[in-house]
Write an enzyme that holds these catalytic residues in place. Structure first.
Site: not given
Ligand code: PLP
Length: 417
Positions: A341-342
């Site tokens: 999640c980046e």
């Protein structure tokens, strides 16, 4: 030259088809080739044949104990930067008399461990560190062999994060100040001065910064000799680059010849600390395509992420991506991204990559150096397996972590029970 090639459209590591390994260990995994590791180590070491020298492999670039054992068997030493790396090197069977300890922030427990292990020398980076080593050696009634890492203020012309030899970098002692530090060290009871060391940066693609550095070191050695300080070891660090994409770094033989010429008739044992140039192109990361997404941009979502290979996110580094089984579909420009999640989680951005469908395997090239060793558990992802191929065989040299591994050492305190 490496030992990854296609046979009937299927990628082989030496004589083993990569899909066979993927079926046995799952994905993602790092895959190293023994023949390539051996070849690169030998080519580098041979570049200094006839010269009194010691090749100390930079453990931080690829620190699996099987890889360290191979280099120890080839006569190599180790360049370590922590107590943990010392533990690995000793466990792998590296001769402590061939271990040099670099790094800007050694702790007292680490210093004591290295002293008790009888390493060849500490490459010290400050006067305060010298005092710490003197104190530990006095406590243990031992003598510490030391060199100081001098900072020659030479621009290695590489990525800012891996430049270490500029005056503005945190590393070493300015060459103009170093004479005074050597004179101070001479007066300490438990210190034996044996060397001068240097490491100006990583992924260098030209020899000239190395040559400029050697010239400055030679001047410095002459000044030390003027003060009656004789040096046994000249450690010129690592840093020779590899081809990731379009770089054209000098070959080890060219680097060796240039260094020899620059050294002239200097009567020291030369220490070298190569990492990337030996392991970089001896390893790949094998990953599986999970999904593809096409909108404004094409995305290939794979099962390896920035926690498994940090270099693209950290340095904007380029890694070639090739199919494990070559199809008819050819290539396209896409982003290859991981599950993290980046937005910074990518292995390739806007790069020519194979047209891929879910379930297909891809190989991320040149992943042998600063690949597994920089991996983390971010997003609670177990660290991947490492596999070593040797001819027709392959061996699991680090099993994939389990969920239990992820929480090992964690505890819920009583007040929450
Ligand atoms: C990282 C490092 C090396 C190895 O650098 P490479 O670019 O991988 O050859 C050698 N010496 C020191 C002190 C280092 O910090």
């Amino acid at each position: 030259m490496d030992h990854f090639h296609y046979l009937d459209r299927v990628l082989q590591a030496e004589e083993v088809p990569v899909p066979e390994i993927a079926a046995a260990v799952g994905t993602p995994f790092y895959l190293y080739s023994t023949a390539t590791l051996r070849r690169h180590f030998t080519a580098f070491d041979q570049a200094f044949a006839g010269l009194d020298h010691l090749t100390c492999f930079a453990v931080k670039s690829c620190s699996n104990i099987a890889v360290l054992r191979l280099f120890a068997q080839l006569g190599g030493g180790a360049d370590i930067v922590s107590g943990g790396e010392l533990y690995r090197a000793l466990t792998a069977g590296v001769d402590p008399a061939r271990i040099v300890y670099s790094g800007v922030g050694k702790t007292k427990p680490e210093i004591r461990y290295a002293l008790e292990s009888g390493i060849l020398m500490f490459n010290l980076e400050s006067e305060q560190e010298l005092v710490a080593v003197q104190e530990c050696a006095a406590e243990l009634k031992l003598t510490a062999r030391v060199s100081f890492r001098v900072n020659p203020d030479v621009d290695p012309q590489t990525h800012a994060y891996i430049s270490t030899g500029l005056a503005k970098n945190k590393f070493g002692i300015a060459i103009a100040e170093a004479g005074r530090v050597y004179r101070a060290a001479r007066d300490l009871a438990n210190i034996e001065i044996v060397g001068v060391s240097c490491h100006i940066g990583s992924q260098l693609t030209q020899v000239s910064p190395f040559i400029d550095t050697v010239a400055k070191l030679k001047d410095f050695l002459a000044r030390l000799a003027g003060d009656g300080i004789e040096i046994k070891y000249l450690d010129i660090g690592g840093g020779l680059g590899i081809r990731y994409h379009q770089e054209e770094p000098p070959l080890p033989a060219e680097y060796g010849a240039a260094i020899r010429e620059a050294l002239g008739d200097l009567a020291c044992t030369l220490i070298l600390e190569p990492g990337r140039v030996i392991v970089g192109n001896a390893g790949i990361l094998v990953t599986k395509v999970l999904f593809t997404k096409s909108g404004q941009k094409k995305f290939i979502v794979v099962d390896a992420g920035m926690n498994d290979l940090a270099r693209p996110s950290l340095y904007d580094a380029h890694h070639g991506i090739i199919p494990v089984v070559k199809g008819e579909a050819g290539t396209e420009v896409a982003d290859v991204v991981g599950p993290i999640c980046e937005t910074g989680d990518f292995l390739a951005r806007g790069q020519e990559v194979p047209v891929a469908v879910p379930g297909e395997l891809l190989a991320v090239q040149s992943a042998g150096a600063y690949g597994f060793t920089m991996s983390s558990n971010y997003n609670s992802r177990p660290r991947v397996a490492e596999v070593l191929v040797n001819g027709r065989e392959f061996h699991l040299i680090r099993r994939r972590e389990t969920y239990e591994d992820l929480i090992r050492g964690e505890a819920i305190p009583d007040f929450l029970k």
